[in-house]
Design a protein around this motif. Structure first.
Motif, PDB file in Angstrom:
ATOM      1  N   CYS A  56      -4.860  -7.087   0.258  1.00  0.00           N
ATOM      2  CA  CYS A  56      -3.745  -6.387   0.884  1.00  0.00           C
ATOM      3  C   CYS A  56      -3.965  -4.876   0.759  1.00  0.00           C
ATOM      4  CB  CYS A  56      -2.448  -6.789   0.202  1.00  0.00           C
ATOM      5  SG  CYS A  56      -0.974  -5.936   0.796  1.00  0.00           S
ATOM      6  N   GLY A  57      -3.310  -4.120   1.638  1.00  0.00           N
ATOM      7  CA  GLY A  57      -3.411  -2.672   1.551  1.00  0.00           C
ATOM      8  C   GLY A  57      -2.945  -2.129   0.221  1.00  0.00           C
ATOM      9  N   SER A  58      -1.974  -2.785  -0.405  1.00  0.00           N
ATOM     10  CA  SER A  58      -1.491  -2.302  -1.699  1.00  0.00           C
ATOM     11  C   SER A  58      -2.548  -2.468  -2.785  1.00  0.00           C
ATOM     12  CB  SER A  58      -0.203  -3.028  -2.093  1.00  0.00           C
ATOM     13  OG  SER A  58      -0.423  -4.409  -2.267  1.00  0.00           O
ATOM     14  N   ASP A  59      -3.429  -3.481  -2.660  1.00  0.00           N
ATOM     15  CA  ASP A  59      -4.544  -3.616  -3.603  1.00  0.00           C
ATOM     16  C   ASP A  59      -5.467  -2.404  -3.496  1.00  0.00           C
ATOM     17  OD1 ASP A  59      -3.821  -6.241  -4.535  1.00  0.00           O
ATOM     18  OD2 ASP A  59      -4.657  -7.074  -2.698  1.00  0.00           O
ATOM     19  N   VAL A  60      -5.732  -1.999  -2.257  1.00  0.00           N
ATOM     20  CA  VAL A  60      -6.594  -0.844  -2.028  1.00  0.00           C
ATOM     21  C   VAL A  60      -5.947   0.425  -2.580  1.00  0.00           C
ATOM     22  CG1 VAL A  60      -7.657   0.610  -0.260  1.00  0.00           C
ATOM     23  CG2 VAL A  60      -7.660  -1.891   0.005  1.00  0.00           C
ATOM     24  N   HIS A  61      -4.654   0.612  -2.305  1.00  0.00           N
ATOM     25  CA  HIS A  61      -3.952   1.802  -2.812  1.00  0.00           C
ATOM     26  C   HIS A  61      -3.988   1.842  -4.345  1.00  0.00           C
ATOM     27  CE1 HIS A  61      -2.644   3.178   1.026  1.00  0.00           C
ATOM     28  NE2 HIS A  61      -1.880   2.134   1.272  1.00  0.00           N
ATOM     29  N   THR A  62      -3.902   0.669  -4.964  1.00  0.00           N
ATOM     30  CA  THR A  62      -3.918   0.611  -6.426  1.00  0.00           C
ATOM     31  C   THR A  62      -5.262   1.069  -6.978  1.00  0.00           C
ATOM     32  OG1 THR A  62      -2.272  -1.170  -6.511  1.00  0.00           O
ATOM     33  CG2 THR A  62      -3.673  -0.884  -8.438  1.00  0.00           C
ATOM     34  N   LEU A  64      -7.485   2.855  -5.649  1.00  0.00           N
ATOM     35  CA  LEU A  64      -7.757   4.252  -5.320  1.00  0.00           C
ATOM     36  C   LEU A  64      -6.893   5.215  -6.119  1.00  0.00           C
ATOM     37  CD1 LEU A  64      -8.148   4.105  -1.420  1.00  0.00           C
ATOM     38  CD2 LEU A  64      -9.955   4.286  -3.145  1.00  0.00           C
ATOM     39  N   GLY A  65      -5.962   4.672  -6.909  1.00  0.00           N
ATOM     40  CA  GLY A  65      -5.109   5.503  -7.738  1.00  0.00           C
ATOM     41  C   GLY A  65      -3.894   6.052  -7.025  1.00  0.00           C
ATOM     42  N   HIS A  66      -3.569   5.502  -5.856  1.00  0.00           N
ATOM     43  CA  HIS A  66      -2.419   5.976  -5.090  1.00  0.00           C
ATOM     44  C   HIS A  66      -1.116   5.326  -5.544  1.00  0.00           C
ATOM     45  CE1 HIS A  66      -5.398   6.810  -1.544  1.00  0.00           C
ATOM     46  NE2 HIS A  66      -5.559   7.622  -2.564  1.00  0.00           N
ATOM     47  N   ARG A  67      -1.234   4.268  -6.320  1.00  0.00           N
ATOM     48  CA  ARG A  67      -0.060   3.570  -6.860  1.00  0.00           C
ATOM     49  C   ARG A  67      -0.196   3.473  -8.371  1.00  0.00           C
ATOM     50  NH1 ARG A  67       2.472  -0.788  -3.574  1.00  0.00           N
ATOM     51  NH2 ARG A  67       2.521  -1.942  -5.526  1.00  0.00           N
ATOM     52  N   GLU A  68       0.908   3.583  -9.060  1.00  0.00           N
ATOM     53  CA  GLU A  68       0.877   3.392 -10.511  1.00  0.00           C
ATOM     54  C   GLU A  68       0.663   1.909 -10.808  1.00  0.00           C
ATOM     55  OE1 GLU A  68       4.235   4.970 -12.506  1.00  0.00           O
ATOM     56  OE2 GLU A  68       3.915   7.031 -11.817  1.00  0.00           O
ATOM     57  N   ALA A  69      -0.145   1.640 -11.812  1.00  0.00           N
ATOM     58  CA  ALA A  69      -0.426   0.255 -12.176  1.00  0.00           C
ATOM     59  C   ALA A  69      -0.648   0.168 -13.671  1.00  0.00           C
ATOM     60  CB  ALA A  69      -1.655  -0.259 -11.427  1.00  0.00           C
ATOM     61  N   ALA A  70      -0.054  -0.851 -14.282  1.00  0.00           N
ATOM     62  CA  ALA A  70      -0.258  -1.114 -15.708  1.00  0.00           C
ATOM     63  C   ALA A  70      -1.519  -1.940 -15.871  1.00  0.00           C
ATOM     64  CB  ALA A  70       0.950  -1.854 -16.280  1.00  0.00           C
ATOM     65  N   THR A  71      -2.488  -1.415 -16.580  1.00  0.00           N
ATOM     66  CA  THR A  71      -3.756  -2.120 -16.752  1.00  0.00           C
ATOM     67  C   THR A  71      -3.898  -2.629 -18.187  1.00  0.00           C
ATOM     68  OG1 THR A  71      -4.821  -0.003 -17.258  1.00  0.00           O
ATOM     69  CG2 THR A  71      -4.896  -0.762 -14.969  1.00  0.00           C
ATOM     70  N   PRO A  72      -4.771  -3.616 -18.412  1.00  0.00           N
ATOM     71  CA  PRO A  72      -5.635  -4.323 -17.463  1.00  0.00           C
ATOM     72  C   PRO A  72      -4.825  -5.195 -16.501  1.00  0.00           C
ATOM     73  CG  PRO A  72      -5.725  -5.391 -19.598  1.00  0.00           C
ATOM     74  CD  PRO A  72      -4.935  -4.130 -19.788  1.00  0.00           C
ATOM     75  N   LEU A  73      -5.433  -5.457 -15.336  1.00  0.00           N
ATOM     76  CA  LEU A  73      -4.694  -6.075 -14.252  1.00  0.00           C
ATOM     77  C   LEU A  73      -5.598  -7.013 -13.466  1.00  0.00           C
ATOM     78  CD1 LEU A  73      -2.093  -5.953 -12.410  1.00  0.00           C
ATOM     79  CD2 LEU A  73      -3.170  -4.012 -11.262  1.00  0.00           C
ATOM     80  N   VAL A  74      -5.065  -8.164 -13.101  1.00  0.00           N
ATOM     81  CA  VAL A  74      -5.738  -9.054 -12.156  1.00  0.00           C
ATOM     82  C   VAL A  74      -5.050  -8.839 -10.805  1.00  0.00           C
ATOM     83  CG1 VAL A  74      -6.376 -11.408 -11.537  1.00  0.00           C
ATOM     84  CG2 VAL A  74      -6.284 -10.733 -13.943  1.00  0.00           C
ATOM     85  N   LEU A  75      -5.722  -8.158  -9.907  1.00  0.00           N
ATOM     86  CA  LEU A  75      -5.148  -7.851  -8.599  1.00  0.00           C
ATOM     87  C   LEU A  75      -5.121  -9.095  -7.710  1.00  0.00           C
ATOM     88  CD1 LEU A  75      -7.001  -4.473  -8.106  1.00  0.00           C
ATOM     89  CD2 LEU A  75      -4.512  -4.717  -8.135  1.00  0.00           C
ATOM     90  N   GLY A  76      -4.490  -8.938  -6.552  1.00  0.00           N
ATOM     91  CA  GLY A  76      -4.451 -10.016  -5.569  1.00  0.00           C
ATOM     92  C   GLY A  76      -3.122 -10.748  -5.574  1.00  0.00           C
ATOM     93  N   HIS A  77      -2.461 -10.802  -4.409  1.00  0.00           N
ATOM     94  CA  HIS A  77      -1.186 -11.504  -4.313  1.00  0.00           C
ATOM     95  C   HIS A  77      -1.027 -12.196  -2.965  1.00  0.00           C
ATOM     96  CE1 HIS A  77      -0.654  -7.329  -2.921  1.00  0.00           C
ATOM     97  NE2 HIS A  77       0.081  -7.882  -1.958  1.00  0.00           N
ATOM     98  N   GLU A  78      -2.113 -12.258  -2.193  1.00  0.00           N
ATOM     99  CA  GLU A  78      -2.140 -13.033  -0.952  1.00  0.00           C
ATOM    100  C   GLU A  78      -3.210 -14.100  -1.115  1.00  0.00           C
ATOM    101  OE1 GLU A  78      -0.996  -9.747   2.508  1.00  0.00           O
ATOM    102  OE2 GLU A  78      -3.059 -10.432   2.294  1.00  0.00           O
TER     103      GLU A  78
END
Length: 375
Positions: A56-62, A64-78
């Protein structure tokens, strides 16, 4: 990858080979594989093997540092997958009891169903919510995102059974892109039959909105600067497309002329660009509604004409994520529409799970509406 269930003692589930999740530590880092030898399921939890995940586009934004994210993180929600095990009796949205082997999709958000926000039909903002692909990995919920061989679905997740015939490329984006498109059109709050609708942005979300609105009887005009995406919008039902590069006023004049209206009763902004937001509001007719969906990360300041909103009796609504019933409607739509519209073609490239970083680079290029990750 094929899962073999070798032991299921109470709520402890062991599969071979062990589930693997790709863990992201922050901008500038590559994903690392994490093996999860065993999973303990609560009474309302479900273990699912991933068939295909999409970026998803939000994965890409994450990343790239455009969204705040608590790490470590397993991305992907589609994603779409198959049930491996359940912690107790768990039912899908349609009331069917889930059993191993069923092909399913699931909501982005886990909601409690009883807080004030859930009671107000805002389950995606649940006060106790957990979010797949966005919440920090912690002990006991390591399989928390779609970029993995398996995902542990927590109690409170909306789960929808999907058919066997449509390919995984059709169903994987349902939990985010398709369900959000359903929610966005619902937020417009009017019958779409014969209604002129402007869609700004022809990415995955814009194309999906276009197809759903067209099926509901709307006359959709799509605005996008990319000629290839404008061409693709026609295959998803757009009666006309316009290029915003022609100029702010000029391209809106062309959009109105294409459907013979002085203004659009509905405009949906799905590009996330400030210019798209301005255009969506400017394009509205008296009493029109602009639904803003694409702006999920900080962007440029807007030049909104507040006087126009007041004097024009305009409505501006924001939509983020979706409700459980939106996911069920999304699956129902895709099940009937995937042969009429080329949804199966929107995943333009697929990568192995170990190559998830390359998949994210490909997604960031914008060359494809979606990129797939296949364990």
């Amino acid at each position: 990858m094929h899962t073999t269930l070798t032991a299921h003692v109470g709520k402890d589930v062991f599969v071979r080979p062990s589930p693997v999740a790709m863990v992201w530590q922050g901008p500038g880092t590559r994903h690392q594989a994490m093996a999860v030898p065993g999973v303990t399921l609560g009474s309302g939890d479900v273990l699912v093997e991933v068939e295909l995940a999409t970026v998803c586009g939000s994965d890409v934004h994450t990343v790239l540092g455009h969204r705040e994210a608590a790490t470590p993180l397993v991305l992907g929600h589609e994603q779409v997958g198959r049930v491996v095990a359940v912690g107790g009796p768990v039912t899908a949205m349609d009331g069917t009891l889930l059993v191993a082997g069923m092909r399913v999709v699931w909501s982005v958000v886990v909601s409690c169903g009883v807080c004030d926000r859930c009671s107000a039909d805002l389950q995606q903002t649940c006060r106790r919510r957990a979010t797949y692909g966005h919440d920090r990995v912690h002990r006991g919920w390591e399989l928390s995102g779609g970029f993995a061989t398996h995902v542990e679905l927590l109690e409170g997740t909306a789960i929808v059974i999907v058919g066997e015939t449509p390919p995984a490329t059709v169903f994987a984006p349902a939990s985010c892109a398709t369900a959000t498109a359903i929610a966005a059109l619902d937020a417009a709050g009017r019958d779409l039959t014969g209604t002129a609708v402007l869609v700004t942005g022809a990415g995955m979300l814009g194309l999906t909105v276009t197809a759903i609105a067209t099926d509901a009887g709307a006359r959709v005009v799509v605005s996008d600067p990319d000629p290839a995406r404008r061409s693709l919008a026609g295959r998803f039902g757009a009666v006309a497309t316009v290029d915003p590069a022609a100029g702010a006023a000029e391209h809106l004049d062309l959009a109105r002329l294409a459907v013979g209206v002085e203004g659009f009763p509905i405009a949906l902004e799905v590009s996330g660009e400030a210019s798209g937001v301005d255009a969506a509001i400017e394009a509205l007719s008296i009493g029109g509604t602009a639904v803003l969906v694409g702006s999920e990360s900080p962007g440029a300041p807007l030049g909104i004409d507040v006087e126009r909103i007041v004097r024009g009796l305009l409505t501006v609504r924001g939509v983020h994520d979706s409700r459980p019933r939106d996911l069920q409607r999304a699956v129902d739509f895709l099940t009937g529409a995937w042969r009429r519209y080329p949804f199966a073609e929107l995943v333009g490239a697929e990568f192995a799970l170990d190559d998830v970083d390359e998949a994210l680079v490909a997604a960031a290029s914008g060359a494809f509406p979606r990129v797939g990750v296949r364990p």
